[in-house]
Design a protein around this motif. Structure first.
Motif, PDB file in Angstrom:
ATOM      1  N   VAL A  42     -10.555  12.444  -7.208  1.00 18.62           N
ATOM      2  CA  VAL A  42     -11.166  11.260  -7.815  1.00 18.62           C
ATOM      3  C   VAL A  42     -12.174  11.665  -8.888  1.00 18.62           C
ATOM      4  O   VAL A  42     -12.191  11.102  -9.995  1.00 18.62           O
ATOM      5  N   LEU A  60     -12.028   4.701  -3.055  1.00 14.02           N
ATOM      6  CA  LEU A  60     -11.205   3.979  -4.022  1.00 14.02           C
ATOM      7  C   LEU A  60     -12.017   2.905  -4.744  1.00 14.02           C
ATOM      8  O   LEU A  60     -11.836   2.678  -5.948  1.00 14.02           O
ATOM      9  N   THR A  61     -12.902   2.241  -4.016  1.00 11.18           N
ATOM     10  CA  THR A  61     -13.755   1.222  -4.642  1.00 11.18           C
ATOM     11  C   THR A  61     -14.678   1.851  -5.676  1.00 11.18           C
ATOM     12  O   THR A  61     -14.842   1.329  -6.792  1.00 11.18           O
ATOM     13  N   PHE A  64      -6.432   2.003  -8.382  1.00 12.44           N
ATOM     14  CA  PHE A  64      -7.443   2.234  -7.350  1.00 12.44           C
ATOM     15  C   PHE A  64      -7.696   0.961  -6.534  1.00 12.44           C
ATOM     16  O   PHE A  64      -7.914   1.017  -5.323  1.00 12.44           O
ATOM     17  N   GLY A  91      -4.275   0.055  -4.522  1.00 11.49           N
ATOM     18  CA  GLY A  91      -3.833   1.098  -3.611  1.00 11.49           C
ATOM     19  C   GLY A  91      -2.477   1.671  -3.938  1.00 11.49           C
ATOM     20  O   GLY A  91      -1.984   2.553  -3.234  1.00 11.49           O
ATOM     21  N   ARG A 132      -0.391  10.447  -6.583  1.00 13.72           N
ATOM     22  CA  ARG A 132      -0.804   9.040  -6.595  1.00 13.72           C
ATOM     23  C   ARG A 132      -0.974   8.487  -7.999  1.00 13.72           C
ATOM     24  O   ARG A 132      -1.889   7.719  -8.287  1.00 13.72           O
ATOM     25  N   TRP A 153       0.836  -1.202   0.000  1.00 13.45           N
ATOM     26  CA  TRP A 153       0.000   0.000   0.000  1.00 13.45           C
ATOM     27  C   TRP A 153       0.868   1.248   0.000  1.00 13.45           C
ATOM     28  O   TRP A 153       1.843   1.360   0.733  1.00 13.45           O
ATOM     29  N   GLN A 194     -11.323   3.823   1.643  1.00  9.87           N
ATOM     30  CA  GLN A 194     -11.514   2.615   0.844  1.00  9.87           C
ATOM     31  C   GLN A 194     -12.797   2.667   0.017  1.00  9.87           C
ATOM     32  O   GLN A 194     -12.794   2.268  -1.152  1.00  9.87           O
ATOM     33  N   TYR A 212      -7.191   8.828   0.911  1.00  8.78           N
ATOM     34  CA  TYR A 212      -8.300   8.236   0.174  1.00  8.78           C
ATOM     35  C   TYR A 212      -8.951   7.143   1.013  1.00  8.78           C
ATOM     36  O   TYR A 212      -8.284   6.194   1.430  1.00  8.78           O
ATOM     37  N   LEU A 216      -1.555   7.275  -0.217  1.00  2.40           N
ATOM     38  CA  LEU A 216      -2.978   7.109  -0.465  1.00  2.40           C
ATOM     39  C   LEU A 216      -3.807   7.147   0.817  1.00  2.40           C
ATOM     40  O   LEU A 216      -4.991   6.837   0.791  1.00  2.40           O
TER      41      LEU A 216
END
Length: 330
Positions: free
Chosen positions: A270, A14-15, A75, A78, A164, A2, A11, A9, A6
């Protein structure tokens, strides 16, 4: 492993980004491939502008196939897990794609401008050889400008732990090609497009008084010319919509990288990335919404129908000089 960069961000964020990227990738691959096949297969929409639109679709298809899978992976995992070589190739394609897309849009806009305002030289300029050279120029310039950075002579491609993502970073001498690329491949084409559309709108507006004067006593020829004008104007407006959507998709990520380099607002980052990715799939949607001939072409391909033929002018446009005569005469 990881990436500690990040940590801003969440989870769920990111999902959401990963799922959205995959959906955009699928739509981009299918939509652009369908558009290319439709334009190649259906003579009704196979004009000069279509050649540049095919090039634009090819660039978006390449972006969807090469860039978006790795973006989704970033994404999901990670961090970047695909090595230094791909960390150079992916941003190379990304930045080159921006140049190809905008230059193709500029070429289409110039095509509309010359057809409307300078039709006398239109057939001399838009011959198959020259069209091929224009398209090759868009690709060669866009990718050629990335070679010094790819080789590490003018900035370098590397993983940016703040942003990132794999991007253009300063080299050991503190040099970066970002500013020059932004000027040459973004600002200048945008100014050309805006200038051409300003002239196009002026020419079309100047013809409205003539159209109103003859509206009451239209002959059959006048009606045909009026229909021709509307058809060509639909294509011109469609290209304008493509350009505006390009700006909407690319300006947010450009702005947020400048004003929030340390990612204090991850949600905005994002959303900006997703808008950037949407640029690869939004054009086919615009074609469907704004142009009935494109809708018919898609239908022809999807339903395996026999394409309808339409006579073409020597200039390569199914509408040709009638539109010019109707618009510029005042």
């Amino acid at each position: 492993m990881w990436d500690p960069g990040l940590e801003n961000y969440s989870q769920p964020l990111l999902t959401f980004a990963a799922v959205s990227t995959v959906l955009i990738m699928v739509v981009g691959l299918v939509g652009n491939l369908l558009t290319i096949v439709a334009l190649l297969r259906c003579p009704r929409v196979r004009n000069i502008a279509a050649a540049f639109i095919i090039s634009l679709c090819a660039a978006d298809f390449l972006f969807s196939a090469v860039v978006l899978p790795f973006s989704a992976s970033r994404f999901i995992m990670g961090t970047w897990v695909h090595g230094d070589t791909l960390c150079k190739i992916v941003p190379l394609v990304t930045y080159s794609n921006v140049g190809v897309s905008l230059l193709c849009i500029a070429m289409i806009t110039i095509n509309r401008y010359i057809m409307i305002a300078h039709y006398g030289v239109y057939t001399k300029i838009y011959k198959p050889l020259w069209i091929g050279c224009m398209i090759a120029f868009c690709w060669a310039l866009s990718f050629g400008m990335q070679i010094p950075t790819f080789l590490g002579y003018w900035g370098k491609y590397s993983y940016d732990h703040n942003l990132r993502t794999c991007s253009i970073m300063e080299d050991e001498w503190g040099r970066s090609s970002k500013q020059s690329l932004f000027l040459i491949a973004f600002v200048i084409p945008c100014l050309i497009i805006v200038g051409c559309y300003a002239k196009i709108f002026w020419v079309v507006h100047s013809s409205e008084s003539r159209m109103r004067r003859h509206a009451a006593g239209n002959t059959g020829k006048d009606k045909r010319e009026s229909k021709t004008k509307r058809n060509e104007w639909k294509i011109t407006k469609m290209v304008l919509a493509i350009f505006l959507s390009f700006l909407v998709c690319y300006l947010p990520i450009t702005t947020i990288k400048v004003y929030d380099p340390f990612v204090k607002f991850p949600v905005i980052h994002v959303i900006s990335y997703l808008l950037l990715y949407m640029s690869a799939c939004i054009n086919p949607i615009i074609y469907v919404i704004m142009n009935p001939q494109y809708r018919q072409a898609y239908k022809t391909v999807l339903m395996c129908q026999r394409p309808r033929l339409l006579s073409m002018t020597p200039a390569g446009s199914s509408l040709g000089g009638q539109f010019h005569n109707n618009v510029v005469a005042t």
